[in-house]
Write a protein that holds these residues in place. Structure first.
Motif, PDB file in Angstrom:
ATOM      1  N   HIS A  53      83.684  57.679  -9.357  1.00 54.43           N
ATOM      2  CA  HIS A  53      83.412  58.161 -10.603  1.00 54.43           C
ATOM      3  C   HIS A  53      82.330  59.084 -10.851  1.00 54.43           C
ATOM      4  CE1 HIS A  53      80.144  55.487 -11.867  1.00 54.43           C
ATOM      5  NE2 HIS A  53      80.750  54.395 -11.483  1.00 54.43           N
ATOM      6  N   CYS A  54      81.366  59.051  -9.903  1.00 57.10           N
ATOM      7  CA  CYS A  54      80.420  60.142  -9.620  1.00 57.10           C
ATOM      8  C   CYS A  54      81.045  61.583  -9.449  1.00 57.10           C
ATOM      9  CB  CYS A  54      79.382  59.841  -8.541  1.00 57.10           C
ATOM     10  SG  CYS A  54      78.043  60.720  -8.207  1.00 57.10           S
ATOM     11  N   VAL A  55      82.107  61.366  -8.801  1.00 57.35           N
ATOM     12  CA  VAL A  55      82.839  62.839  -8.451  1.00 57.35           C
ATOM     13  C   VAL A  55      83.269  63.505  -9.599  1.00 57.35           C
ATOM     14  CG1 VAL A  55      84.831  63.925  -7.367  1.00 57.35           C
ATOM     15  CG2 VAL A  55      83.130  62.386  -5.853  1.00 57.35           C
ATOM     16  N   THR A  56      84.098  62.475 -10.458  1.00 61.71           N
ATOM     17  CA  THR A  56      84.934  63.124 -11.562  1.00 61.71           C
ATOM     18  C   THR A  56      83.669  63.464 -12.702  1.00 61.71           C
ATOM     19  OG1 THR A  56      85.301  60.896 -12.319  1.00 61.71           O
ATOM     20  CG2 THR A  56      86.950  62.315 -11.197  1.00 61.71           C
ATOM     21  N   LEU A  57      82.579  62.626 -12.757  1.00 59.77           N
ATOM     22  CA  LEU A  57      81.456  63.070 -13.723  1.00 59.77           C
ATOM     23  C   LEU A  57      80.925  64.302 -13.362  1.00 59.77           C
ATOM     24  CD1 LEU A  57      79.535  59.604 -14.367  1.00 59.77           C
ATOM     25  CD2 LEU A  57      80.807  60.974 -15.911  1.00 59.77           C
ATOM     26  N   PHE A  58      80.714  64.649 -12.147  1.00 63.83           N
ATOM     27  CA  PHE A  58      80.123  65.897 -11.740  1.00 63.83           C
ATOM     28  C   PHE A  58      81.024  67.089 -12.164  1.00 63.83           C
ATOM     29  CE2 PHE A  58      79.017  69.039  -8.313  1.00 63.83           C
ATOM     30  CZ  PHE A  58      77.828  69.246  -8.831  1.00 63.83           C
ATOM     31  N   LEU A  59      82.479  66.808 -11.786  1.00 65.91           N
ATOM     32  CA  LEU A  59      83.400  67.738 -11.868  1.00 65.91           C
ATOM     33  C   LEU A  59      83.532  68.204 -13.273  1.00 65.91           C
ATOM     34  CD1 LEU A  59      86.050  66.938  -8.931  1.00 65.91           C
ATOM     35  CD2 LEU A  59      84.375  68.636  -9.220  1.00 65.91           C
ATOM     36  N   SER A  60      83.408  67.082 -14.290  1.00 65.32           N
ATOM     37  CA  SER A  60      83.704  67.385 -15.634  1.00 65.32           C
ATOM     38  C   SER A  60      82.458  67.928 -15.984  1.00 65.32           C
ATOM     39  CB  SER A  60      84.195  66.098 -16.235  1.00 65.32           C
ATOM     40  OG  SER A  60      83.099  65.090 -16.314  1.00 65.32           O
ATOM     41  N   GLY A  61      81.229  67.424 -15.617  1.00 64.57           N
ATOM     42  CA  GLY A  61      80.020  67.880 -16.102  1.00 64.57           C
ATOM     43  C   GLY A  61      80.119  69.602 -15.782  1.00 64.57           C
ATOM     44  N   LEU A  62      80.628  69.941 -14.647  1.00 62.91           N
ATOM     45  CA  LEU A  62      80.480  71.406 -14.424  1.00 62.91           C
ATOM     46  C   LEU A  62      81.825  72.104 -15.155  1.00 62.91           C
ATOM     47  CD1 LEU A  62      79.770  71.337 -10.699  1.00 62.91           C
ATOM     48  CD2 LEU A  62      78.166  72.154 -12.704  1.00 62.91           C
ATOM     49  N   GLU A  63      82.691  71.287 -15.898  1.00 64.25           N
ATOM     50  CA  GLU A  63      83.952  71.569 -16.744  1.00 64.25           C
ATOM     51  C   GLU A  63      85.022  72.054 -15.772  1.00 64.25           C
ATOM     52  OE1 GLU A  63      82.669  74.124 -20.124  1.00 64.25           O
ATOM     53  OE2 GLU A  63      81.497  72.631 -20.686  1.00 64.25           O
ATOM     54  N   ILE A 107      91.952  52.445  -3.036  1.00 66.00           N
ATOM     55  CA  ILE A 107      92.176  52.334  -4.434  1.00 66.00           C
ATOM     56  C   ILE A 107      91.181  52.366  -5.377  1.00 66.00           C
ATOM     57  CG2 ILE A 107      92.998  50.370  -6.001  1.00 66.00           C
ATOM     58  CD1 ILE A 107      95.083  49.598  -3.616  1.00 66.00           C
ATOM     59  N   LEU A 108      89.894  51.590  -4.919  1.00 62.53           N
ATOM     60  CA  LEU A 108      88.831  51.715  -5.893  1.00 62.53           C
ATOM     61  C   LEU A 108      88.163  53.107  -5.959  1.00 62.53           C
ATOM     62  CD1 LEU A 108      87.123  48.181  -4.962  1.00 62.53           C
ATOM     63  CD2 LEU A 108      88.213  49.113  -7.117  1.00 62.53           C
ATOM     64  N   LEU A 109      88.360  53.838  -4.891  1.00 60.41           N
ATOM     65  CA  LEU A 109      87.613  55.207  -4.900  1.00 60.41           C
ATOM     66  C   LEU A 109      88.772  56.041  -6.120  1.00 60.41           C
ATOM     67  CD1 LEU A 109      85.733  57.478  -3.786  1.00 60.41           C
ATOM     68  CD2 LEU A 109      87.517  57.800  -2.104  1.00 60.41           C
ATOM     69  N   VAL A 110      89.922  55.855  -5.715  1.00 59.53           N
ATOM     70  CA  VAL A 110      90.790  56.537  -6.839  1.00 59.53           C
ATOM     71  C   VAL A 110      90.622  55.913  -8.397  1.00 59.53           C
ATOM     72  CG1 VAL A 110      93.166  56.815  -7.369  1.00 59.53           C
ATOM     73  CG2 VAL A 110      92.493  56.924  -5.150  1.00 59.53           C
ATOM     74  N   PHE A 111      90.561  54.676  -8.410  1.00 61.37           N
ATOM     75  CA  PHE A 111      90.127  54.008  -9.801  1.00 61.37           C
ATOM     76  C   PHE A 111      88.792  54.549 -10.234  1.00 61.37           C
ATOM     77  CE2 PHE A 111      93.182  50.132  -9.432  1.00 61.37           C
ATOM     78  CZ  PHE A 111      94.163  50.854  -9.300  1.00 61.37           C
ATOM     79  N   GLY A 112      87.911  54.795  -9.417  1.00 61.10           N
ATOM     80  CA  GLY A 112      86.532  55.345  -9.825  1.00 61.10           C
ATOM     81  C   GLY A 112      86.756  56.845 -10.239  1.00 61.10           C
ATOM     82  N   LEU A 113      87.550  57.539  -9.624  1.00 60.84           N
ATOM     83  CA  LEU A 113      87.806  58.851 -10.299  1.00 60.84           C
ATOM     84  C   LEU A 113      88.274  58.845 -11.841  1.00 60.84           C
ATOM     85  CD1 LEU A 113      89.677  60.549  -7.207  1.00 60.84           C
ATOM     86  CD2 LEU A 113      87.285  60.975  -7.698  1.00 60.84           C
ATOM     87  N   ILE A 114      89.119  58.050 -12.063  1.00 60.82           N
ATOM     88  CA  ILE A 114      89.975  57.699 -13.240  1.00 60.82           C
ATOM     89  C   ILE A 114      88.834  57.306 -14.297  1.00 60.82           C
ATOM     90  CG2 ILE A 114      91.513  56.574 -14.632  1.00 60.82           C
ATOM     91  CD1 ILE A 114      93.342  56.556 -12.240  1.00 60.82           C
ATOM     92  N   HIS A 115      88.054  56.173 -14.003  1.00 59.22           N
ATOM     93  CA  HIS A 115      87.116  55.677 -14.879  1.00 59.22           C
ATOM     94  C   HIS A 115      85.894  56.709 -14.991  1.00 59.22           C
ATOM     95  CE1 HIS A 115      88.062  50.994 -14.888  1.00 59.22           C
ATOM     96  NE2 HIS A 115      88.850  51.878 -14.151  1.00 59.22           N
TER      97      HIS A 115
END
Length: 192
Positions: A53-63, A107-115
């Motif tokens: 979820h850190c990765v997707t937060l970072f990517l979404s933070g950078l839009e 699986i948890l890494l992928v689920f973390g991306l979603i969360h």
């Protein structure tokens, strides 16, 4: 340092918020198979989830990535249901093998991306327009990690005490908790 502590507290509060039980259920669902003796595995699982979820937060933070909020809000409880289904498989058998544990990390890494996508709107509202996203995301994710480990430690303490009391019936307690989580999350999905 004050900014880092602010975001760290926000991460902790976000996980421990009684209105956000989905995260609590998810954490329980992936540590239900383990004991304190497995603490290294559990820390690895929690960290894999946080990294996701850190990765997707970072990517979404950078839009750079954006997904419809309603879709994400549906996917999050589905990940919890899938975690429970995975647990049913392991509860019928013995403890997960090394290969199954590796699969669970992925699986948890992928689920973390979603969360993480679910957190993205929340974190975007907290960051000021001229503020770098690095410090807020780092503090927020450290807070999330600490809160998750706190929940895991509390749950494992309860499992350890239950193991002493119930002895051979602990597998049935794990099964019952898994069923309860499954139906609570299913109710969340159906009520939306």
């Amino acid at each position: 340092m004050n900014d880092f502590l602010f975001y760290l507290k926000e991460g902790v509060n976000h996980i421990l918020d009684p209105d956000g039980l989905d995260h609590f259920y998810f954490i329980l669902s992936f540590c239900i198979l383990y004991t304190f003796n497995d603490w290294r595995k559990i820390v690895g699982l929690v960290t894999a989830f946080t990294v996701g979820h850190c990765v997707t937060l970072f990517l979404s933070g950078l839009e750079l990535v954006s997904i419809n909020a309603n879709t994400v809000e549906l996917l999050i409880p589905i990940t919890i249901l899938l975690s429970c289904v995975n647990n049913f498989w392991f509860l019928v058998k013995d403890k997960p093998s090394k290969q199954q544990l590796t699969t669970t990390y992925i699986i948890l890494l992928v689920f973390g991306l979603i969360h993480g996508l679910g957190f993205s709107n929340y974190i975007k509202m907290m960051i000021f327009d001229d503020e770098s996203i690095v410090l807020p995301l780092l503090g927020f994710n450290v807070g999330i990690e600490l809160a998750q480990l706190l929940i895991v430690a509390g749950f494992l303490a309860l499992i350890s005490i239950s193991t002493l009391v119930l002895k051979s019936k602990i597998k049935w307690l794990r099964f019952a908790v898994n069923v309860i989580i499954f139906f609570l999350v299913l109710q969340m999905i159906l009520s939306n």
